[in-house]
Scaffold this active site. Sequence first.
Site, mmCIF file in Angstrom:
data_model
loop_
_atom_site.group_PDB
_atom_site.id
_atom_site.type_symbol
_atom_site.label_atom_id
_atom_site.label_comp_id
_atom_site.label_asym_id
_atom_site.label_seq_id
_atom_site.Cartn_x
_atom_site.Cartn_y
_atom_site.Cartn_z
ATOM 1 N N ASP A 338 -22.177 3.585 -28.356
ATOM 2 C CA ASP A 338 -20.753 3.444 -28.100
ATOM 3 C C ASP A 338 -19.947 4.532 -28.830
ATOM 4 O O ASP A 338 -20.321 4.972 -29.912
ATOM 5 C CB ASP A 338 -20.292 2.067 -28.584
ATOM 6 C CG ASP A 338 -18.811 1.869 -28.371
ATOM 7 O OD1 ASP A 338 -18.405 1.829 -27.200
ATOM 8 O OD2 ASP A 338 -18.059 1.787 -29.362
ATOM 9 N N GLU A 393 -22.045 7.068 -24.505
ATOM 10 C CA GLU A 393 -20.725 6.808 -23.944
ATOM 11 C C GLU A 393 -19.842 7.977 -24.343
ATOM 12 O O GLU A 393 -19.216 7.971 -25.395
ATOM 13 C CB GLU A 393 -20.152 5.484 -24.476
ATOM 14 C CG GLU A 393 -18.942 5.040 -23.674
ATOM 15 C CD GLU A 393 -17.890 4.326 -24.490
ATOM 16 O OE1 GLU A 393 -17.104 3.586 -23.892
ATOM 17 O OE2 GLU A 393 -17.820 4.511 -25.706
#
Length: 649
Positions: A338, A393
């Site tokens: 992330d 990401e």
Amino acid sequence: GCRQYFGCSDWNSLHSSSSGTIQELWRLLQPINISSSGPEGAFWYGLFEKQLTLLEEAEGGFDQFTRSYKSYGVQRMPDNSLVFKEWAPAAEALFLTGDFNGWDNFSHRYSKKDFGKWELHIHPKEDKTPAVAHNSKLKVVVHTRAGERLYRISPWAKYVTRHEKSVIYDWVHWDPPQPYIVSDYFPPAPRILIFGKDLLISAALFTVIHPGYNCIQLMAIMEHAYYASFGYQVTSFFAASSRYGTPEELKELIDVAHSLGIIVLLDVVHSHASKNTEDGLNSFDGSDSCFFHSGPCGEHSLWDSRLFNYSGWEVLRFLLSNLRWWMEEYRFDGFRFDGVTSMLYHHHGIGSGFSGDYTEYFGLHVDEDSLVYLMLANHILHTLYQDCITIAEDVSGMPTLCRPVQEGGLGFDYRLAMAIPDKWIQILKEFKDEDWNMGNIVYTMTNRRYGEKCIAYAESHDQALVGDKTLAFWLMDKDMYTNMSALIPMNSVIDRGIQLHKMIRLLTHGLGGEGYLNFMGNEFGHPEWLDFPRVGNNESYHYARRQFNLGWLAAPPAYISAKHEGDKVIVFERANVIFIFNFHPTNSYSNYRVALGPPGKYKIKLDSDEIQYGGHGRLDHNTEFFTEPMEFNNLPNSILVSKLYYLLP
Ligand SMILES: *[C@@H]1O[C@H](CO)[C@@H](O)[C@H](O)[C@H]1NC(C)=O
Ligand SMILES: *[C@@H]1O[C@H](CO)[C@@H](O)[C@H](O)[C@H]1NC(C)=O
Ligand SMILES: *[C@@H]1O[C@H](CO)[C@@H](O)[C@H](O)[C@H]1NC(C)=O
Ligand SMILES: *[C@@H]1O[C@H](CO)[C@@H](O)[C@H](O)[C@H]1NC(C)=O
């Protein structure tokens, strides 16, 4: 390969046009020791090598270093004595308190070791059982130099729970008498990824999602005290969230997934951490520099959270061991990292757009510490686990992010094509159907770095968050609850919504990447019927899974022969399949000429207008289309498509 991203000419022009800082000069002087990337890659690779060598030389190599969860936190020894170990460099003294000692704040003192480490040994009880019982509560009491007494959860806590009325989580000693024994079975690594995420699932649910996915991404697993953060404000990095069950149940869930041929990825949040002190990692030892950067660069202004100091030895130990923990203890198959964009740049992507120009990716605004951390993480994961999959990401498009570390890349396998869902939402929000720009849609779908794989998706939880809407809601929310029924004819809103929903997903699937991420309920490619493996079908998974025979994801990117703004038609060819989309709200076409490479006979294989897909059944599937050797849109052959219907009848 990578050369085309920062070949020498690009790099030289970048340097001749920039003011030339000392650091940039120094970079230019670095020997280029890897062939496939330019000076920047070589420079980063040099930093990476330096760190890796340190890890190799210290503490018995990176394998042992990254298994530090076996020495930190709490360990039960073979004789049932317990060893507690923490890193708290700013602390004056450390004590352990809990149910086991009647919450005595002074009876169990850690002894001070070198490098800010603390250790405590507790003998077993007289009956030889461990002094701290499974499921009992604990706290570390940190005495600071300023004379404060802080009550903390061990950063290595494996389980934390919250009492119903309390807002604060408790550290619960997890050492079950009958631990779940994880199976050694791993499914074969899928060649392409088709997966679902955002599924807060139980093992029982797998029978539902089993037919189709070969990969599931679990989010919000790492414990997060703030529920509404969707799991992105992590408080306990080694604890599986107690909201959905126990650690043992998560292990079982992953085993069940594996037994069904599904690999499981963890949404890992190493880009930042919750600001919580009492039940988070923040200020563990009373200082603001423990694990994190001190001062303003240790805070993320938008996320209101703490930022790791990736150059710290103990920070590397903590984060790299965290990855090993989820791989070893829970048998995850890889990670979606992330917030990679925030990690890569000192500006964290805040207020900066990315056009793809190399100056945006190279220079002093790149955070080399976190970049090297990601290289280390990918190198270690891919070295130790051959089939491990990592996904970044990243919205910035950092070149070589998804090239192997040995090439000077950052070592991810895929990046999320984050611009695609944003584009669809923007189109649905801002444009009337007749104003959709075919060229811009195609550009967004195909704007990715050559040789770096992407996971395409039309939407994810990001779009479904409070304040935004899923594609279905953007298309049909006014009528979904009142007018969407198989029992009544479709009205125009539902009809348009259903047709566009299919076309948006198919276009994304066909053009957008090398893997496909599904959002709840957006299944693609259902088999004609469901049949689970059994003796009668030769234990076949064929009808239990998505139809990968529509396998263009593994093929090279599409050749787009038409993106016609007037007709609103997109035509492309990929894996010997020709895709034809008519996005025009009112125009149907007869005998529409479409360009083709390979000559031959073509038949309709998938038709979004079929009744079973909520369409109108207007196309005759028996029609055969024969190519004519007539050059069209720069391809040698073409066919006439007899009917190309618009959305609505
Ligand atoms: C330990 O300290 C806490 C917080 O100050 C206090 O509530 C608790 O009573 C103390 N424990 C004992 C046994 O005195
Ligand atoms: C980050 O950690 C390194 C190594 O421990 C240290 O030298 C440096 O001062 C830290 N940086 C900040 C901003 O805290
Ligand atoms: C939608 O459903 C409502 C309630 O059943 C009905 O009154 C309305 O006419 C429908 N709208 C359309 C456009 O069909
Ligand atoms: C059943 O599967 C096995 C292993 O894949 C294969 O060797 C065999 O030919 C199959 N039998 C039939 C009847 O399809």
